[in-house]
Scaffold this active site. Structure first.
Site, PDB file in Angstrom:
ATOM      1  N   HIS A 187       3.420  -0.395  10.658  1.00  0.00           N
ATOM      2  CA  HIS A 187       4.807  -0.284  10.186  1.00  0.00           C
ATOM      3  C   HIS A 187       5.821  -0.630  11.274  1.00  0.00           C
ATOM      4  O   HIS A 187       6.983  -0.218  11.182  1.00  0.00           O
ATOM      5  CB  HIS A 187       5.097   1.114   9.616  1.00  0.00           C
ATOM      6  CG  HIS A 187       4.357   1.415   8.348  1.00  0.00           C
ATOM      7  ND1 HIS A 187       4.754   2.381   7.451  1.00  0.00           N
ATOM      8  CD2 HIS A 187       3.239   0.865   7.812  1.00  0.00           C
ATOM      9  CE1 HIS A 187       3.906   2.428   6.433  1.00  0.00           C
ATOM     10  NE2 HIS A 187       2.979   1.510   6.643  1.00  0.00           N
ATOM     11  N   HIS A 229      -4.270   3.047   2.051  1.00  0.00           N
ATOM     12  CA  HIS A 229      -3.654   3.811   0.959  1.00  0.00           C
ATOM     13  C   HIS A 229      -3.918   3.193  -0.413  1.00  0.00           C
ATOM     14  O   HIS A 229      -3.257   3.557  -1.395  1.00  0.00           O
ATOM     15  CB  HIS A 229      -2.146   3.944   1.188  1.00  0.00           C
ATOM     16  CG  HIS A 229      -1.799   4.846   2.343  1.00  0.00           C
ATOM     17  ND1 HIS A 229      -1.981   6.207   2.296  1.00  0.00           N
ATOM     18  CD2 HIS A 229      -1.328   4.575   3.578  1.00  0.00           C
ATOM     19  CE1 HIS A 229      -1.615   6.747   3.460  1.00  0.00           C
ATOM     20  NE2 HIS A 229      -1.218   5.768   4.254  1.00  0.00           N
ATOM     21  N   GLU A 262       0.808  -1.236   0.000  1.00  0.00           N
ATOM     22  CA  GLU A 262       0.000   0.000   0.000  1.00  0.00           C
ATOM     23  C   GLU A 262       0.836   1.278   0.000  1.00  0.00           C
ATOM     24  O   GLU A 262       0.322   2.336  -0.315  1.00  0.00           O
ATOM     25  CB  GLU A 262      -0.975   0.018   1.182  1.00  0.00           C
ATOM     26  CG  GLU A 262      -0.292   0.219   2.515  1.00  0.00           C
ATOM     27  CD  GLU A 262      -1.167   0.940   3.542  1.00  0.00           C
ATOM     28  OE1 GLU A 262      -2.346   1.183   3.286  1.00  0.00           O
ATOM     29  OE2 GLU A 262      -0.630   1.251   4.623  1.00  0.00           O
TER      30      GLU A 262
END
Ligand SMILES: [Fe+2]
Ligand SMILES: [Fe+2]
Length: 271
Positions: free
Chosen positions: A180, A68, A39
């Site tokens: 992340h 995203h 993404e």
């Protein structure tokens, strides 16, 4: 089946590291299936079809997305041409693309990959639990598909833990993406499903979740819109995990994290 999952690929440094490492990882770890979250692959925001093609050529089987998904507007019109790119299944009906795909391995085995997005502290989408349960209801693990991988793209750890437990015994791997940051809770749940709250990102960790530090920090310090966020460009770490499943049941036998390169302490699966 030997499965590698890699978390959100961020920008050029992330995708270059994945593309450089994948052929060797496929060979050395004898991987059958590689799933990556793409993404943020296109300059931190979205995925272009040409980057997807580079990731497929390097040995990726399926690319998942997240919030995203549509940052690259060209993908909206193109996603329907490439079933190996999937977006969260719980977008409203009529959204382009699919939220799951069954891929055939070279030896004839099949794997189902599903992408859903959480709703805590995120956009209000349809119920991700119902979406994934509906998809799994059309397949039988160990019978019609040999493995099931679910990417739950979500902010809240609680929502990801809950998804792991709901799918325990019905999926080979339930893995979180989006934060992340790799979590240290990789484990095989009581019903046989491998689980990790977040895979982490494939990107430069000398950053703020993959984006250049200065602009990202300025947003926190000044609470004003500032310079556009740009992906950090230092050496990327790959982050994800490997799972080995039993083809007869589709459940996990072994699981280990994989981190290599960049700023994270390395760890490689030893099976
Ligand atoms: Fe992401
Ligand atoms: Fe995300």
């Amino acid at each position: 089946m030997r499965i590698l999952f890699l978390g959100d690929i961020v920008g050029r440094t992330g995708r270059d590291a994945v593309i450089a490492a994948l052929p060797g990882l496929r060979r050395d770890l004898r991987l059958d299936l590689v799933v990556v979250n793409g993404e943020n692959a296109s300059h931190g925001f979205g995925l272009s079809l040409s980057i997807a093609q580079d990731l497929f050529a390097a040995g990726t089987d399926v690319i998942t997305l997240g919030n995203h998904a549509w940052d690259r507007k060209d993908l909206v019109g193109q996603i329907g041409t490439e079933p190996r790119i999937i977006r969260p299944a719980n977008y409203p009906p009529g959204t382009p693309g699919q939220g799951s795909v069954v891929v055939g391995l070279v030896d004839g085995r099949k794997a189902l990959v599903v992408n859903v997005m959480g709703r805590q502290f995120m956009d209000a989408l349809d119920d991700p639990f119902r979406a994934v349960t509906d998809i799994l209801g059309r397949h039988r693990l160990g019978v019609t598909v040999h493995a099931v991988v679910v990417d739950i793209h979500a902010e809240a750890s609680s929502e990801k833990w809950a998804m792991g437990h709901v799918l325990d015994g019905r999926a080979s791997l339930v893995v979180g993406t989006h934060t992340h940051t790799p979590t240290a809770d990789h484990r095989i749940l009581p019903g046989g499903t491998a689980y990790q709250t977040d895979a982490g990102m494939c990107g430069d960790y000398d950053s703020v979740i993959g984006m250049g530090k200065d602009a990202a920090i300025a947003r926190f310090l000044r609470r004003m819109p500032g310079e556009r966020l740009q992906p950090a460009e230092g050496e990327a770490s790959l982050a994800g995990m490997m799972v080995e499943t039993d083809d007869a049941t589709g459940l996990a036998r072994r699981m280990a994290p994989l981190r290599m390169g960049g700023h994270l302490a390395p760890t490689m699966p030893d099976f």
